[in-house]
Scaffold this motif. Structure first.
Motif, PDB file in Angstrom:
ATOM      1  N   LEU A 216     -27.624 110.551  28.780  1.00  0.00           N
ATOM      2  CA  LEU A 216     -27.880 111.761  29.456  1.00  0.00           C
ATOM      3  C   LEU A 216     -28.557 112.903  28.355  1.00  0.00           C
ATOM      4  O   LEU A 216     -29.123 113.925  29.083  1.00  0.00           O
ATOM      5  N   ASN A 217     -28.660 112.569  27.072  1.00  0.00           N
ATOM      6  CA  ASN A 217     -29.100 113.558  26.212  1.00  0.00           C
ATOM      7  C   ASN A 217     -30.620 113.663  26.735  1.00  0.00           C
ATOM      8  O   ASN A 217     -31.446 114.691  26.328  1.00  0.00           O
ATOM      9  N   LYS A 218     -31.140 112.588  27.319  1.00  0.00           N
ATOM     10  CA  LYS A 218     -32.467 112.454  27.608  1.00  0.00           C
ATOM     11  C   LYS A 218     -33.139 113.477  28.724  1.00  0.00           C
ATOM     12  O   LYS A 218     -34.075 113.891  28.750  1.00  0.00           O
ATOM     13  N   LEU A 238     -27.030 110.481  38.098  1.00  0.00           N
ATOM     14  CA  LEU A 238     -28.161 110.621  36.995  1.00  0.00           C
ATOM     15  C   LEU A 238     -28.018 109.501  36.060  1.00  0.00           C
ATOM     16  O   LEU A 238     -29.016 109.009  35.745  1.00  0.00           O
ATOM     17  N   LEU A 239     -26.889 109.152  35.588  1.00  0.00           N
ATOM     18  CA  LEU A 239     -26.729 108.195  34.665  1.00  0.00           C
ATOM     19  C   LEU A 239     -27.364 106.550  35.009  1.00  0.00           C
ATOM     20  O   LEU A 239     -27.835 106.235  34.523  1.00  0.00           O
ATOM     21  N   MET A 240     -26.951 106.479  36.423  1.00  0.00           N
ATOM     22  CA  MET A 240     -27.479 105.476  36.855  1.00  0.00           C
ATOM     23  C   MET A 240     -28.982 105.100  36.898  1.00  0.00           C
ATOM     24  O   MET A 240     -29.692 104.099  36.568  1.00  0.00           O
ATOM     25  N   GLY A 241     -29.550 106.409  37.150  1.00  0.00           N
ATOM     26  CA  GLY A 241     -31.010 106.478  37.263  1.00  0.00           C
ATOM     27  C   GLY A 241     -31.704 106.226  35.801  1.00  0.00           C
ATOM     28  O   GLY A 241     -32.546 105.355  35.711  1.00  0.00           O
ATOM     29  N   LEU A 242     -30.955 106.707  34.918  1.00  0.00           N
ATOM     30  CA  LEU A 242     -31.442 106.561  33.637  1.00  0.00           C
ATOM     31  C   LEU A 242     -31.287 105.160  33.246  1.00  0.00           C
ATOM     32  O   LEU A 242     -32.183 104.493  32.295  1.00  0.00           O
ATOM     33  N   LEU A 243     -30.059 104.508  33.526  1.00  0.00           N
ATOM     34  CA  LEU A 243     -29.581 103.300  32.997  1.00  0.00           C
ATOM     35  C   LEU A 243     -30.751 102.106  33.635  1.00  0.00           C
ATOM     36  O   LEU A 243     -31.120 101.087  33.101  1.00  0.00           O
ATOM     37  N   GLU A 244     -30.921 102.347  35.043  1.00  0.00           N
ATOM     38  CA  GLU A 244     -31.859 101.517  35.794  1.00  0.00           C
ATOM     39  C   GLU A 244     -33.301 101.816  35.674  1.00  0.00           C
ATOM     40  O   GLU A 244     -34.257 101.099  36.277  1.00  0.00           O
ATOM     41  N   LYS A 309     -24.860  98.482  27.424  1.00  0.00           N
ATOM     42  CA  LYS A 309     -24.392  98.896  25.959  1.00  0.00           C
ATOM     43  C   LYS A 309     -25.569  98.723  24.987  1.00  0.00           C
ATOM     44  O   LYS A 309     -25.657  99.346  24.160  1.00  0.00           O
ATOM     45  N   HIS A 310     -26.478  97.475  25.474  1.00  0.00           N
ATOM     46  CA  HIS A 310     -27.594  97.304  24.494  1.00  0.00           C
ATOM     47  C   HIS A 310     -28.803  97.914  24.789  1.00  0.00           C
ATOM     48  O   HIS A 310     -29.559  97.807  24.122  1.00  0.00           O
ATOM     49  N   LEU A 311     -28.800  98.723  25.761  1.00  0.00           N
ATOM     50  CA  LEU A 311     -30.114  99.751  26.104  1.00  0.00           C
ATOM     51  C   LEU A 311     -30.263 100.559  24.938  1.00  0.00           C
ATOM     52  O   LEU A 311     -29.490 101.317  24.584  1.00  0.00           O
ATOM     53  N   GLU A 312     -31.441 100.883  24.640  1.00  0.00           N
ATOM     54  CA  GLU A 312     -31.822 101.896  23.764  1.00  0.00           C
ATOM     55  C   GLU A 312     -32.053 103.047  24.431  1.00  0.00           C
ATOM     56  O   GLU A 312     -32.432 103.164  25.665  1.00  0.00           O
TER      57      GLU A 312
END
Length: 312
Positions: A216-218, A238-244, A309-312
């Protein structure tokens, strides 16, 4: 030397031979969780029946004749019951109750255990029976409310035998956990954490806060309170959009939700995005997340954590 009996209302002592009446112990009536359960259910009924201009103030006085229960069931199940609209006689009221309760039982099968209410107990203004019925309806229709968990009451059962009143004390469990009442009996790690290891719970929360903030800091967003900041569903979407790694069109959700329904829409939409991303359907209900149920929120976030959890 018998212990002093609980004060029994004069009406409750006018029993026929072998008839019994239940009275809630006054200390149980004063219990904050019991009061909260009653208030939540009254508010829910009034919300459902707002268009009918029906206002319930006292459950046992307003529901015993079947009129409000009929309207409630018709609204929830979107059906029309074949009963007389207004019945003043006791026989008519009990006939209406019989029809309403048979319809309830038909809906609750095959998931329900034997009903903890009857025509006589509801018509007799037995508050425990009325609460059992309302809790079952709220769970079946996935009411957008958060019932307090583990609410029990001490009940005095008064029975007339050979002309004498005999009383016994029984504990009635009105609610358990949301998962059990919804029929999902499997316990998981979060049940154990909440019940037995509250110290470890804070460690889990810190790990999840670190995880969500990394993403979310992005967007220059920061989470400090898991309980409240995900309740409107905006951060979840928003978090789902960032993760995917996609942009979620703003017309798909409410960026500044100002009602309960809009928040539920947002959380439900986030759940759909999770399913699209290959995650299992969350165990939590959107309504529980919106109602600030920490355990439900943690379950949703932990699902994301284990996959991403492994995503950068």
């Amino acid at each position: 030397m018998c212990p002093a009996p609980v004060e029994v209302h004069p009406e409750d002592s006018l029993l026929e031979e072998n008839e019994e009446r239940t009275v809630i112990d006054p200390t149980s009536r004063d219990d904050p969780r019991f009061k909260e359960l009653v208030k939540v259910l009254i508010d829910w009924i009034n919300d459902v029946l707002v268009e009918e201009r029906i206002i319930v103030k006292q459950l046992e006085e307003d529901l015993y004749d079947g009129q409000v229960l009929q309207k409630l069931l018709e609204k929830l199940a979107d059906c029309k019951l074949n009963v007389a609209e207004v019945t003043q006689s006791e026989v008519g009221q009990k006939q209406k109750l019989q029809t309403v309760l048979e319809a309830v039982q038909e809906l609750l099968r095959p998931h329900s255990r034997p009903p903890q209410w009857s025509v006589d107990s509801i018509h007799g203004k037995n508050l425990v029976a009325i609460l059992h019925l309302l809790v079952a309806l709220a769970m079946h229709f996935r009411a957008p409310i958060h019932l307090p968990e583990h609410v029990s009451v001490q009940v005095v059962v008064v029975r007339k035998r050979e002309g004498l009143l005999h009383s016994s004390h029984v504990t009635e469990e009105l609610t358990t956990t949301t998962e059990m009442m919804m029929g999902r009996f499997e316990r998981d790690a979060f049940d154990t954490l909440f019940d037995h290891a509250p110290d470890k719970l804070s460690v889990v929360k810190k790990s999840l806060i670190t995880f969500v903030n990394k993403h979310l800091n992005k967007l220059n967003l920061e989470v400090t309170e898991l309980e409240t900041q995900f309740a409107d569903g905006v951060y979840l979407v928003l978090l789902m959009g960032l993760l995917e790694d996609y942009f979620v069109p703003l017309h798909n959700f409410y960026l500044t939700p100002d009602s309960f329904d809009q928040k539920v829409h947002n959380v439900s939409f986030a759940f759909e995005l999770m399913l699209d991303g290959g995650l299992k359907k969350p165990k939590a209900r959107p309504e529980d997340v919106v109602n600030l149920d920490l355990k439900s929120t943690l379950r949703v976030l932990y699902n994301l954590f284990t996959k991403y959890k492994h995503l950068e």
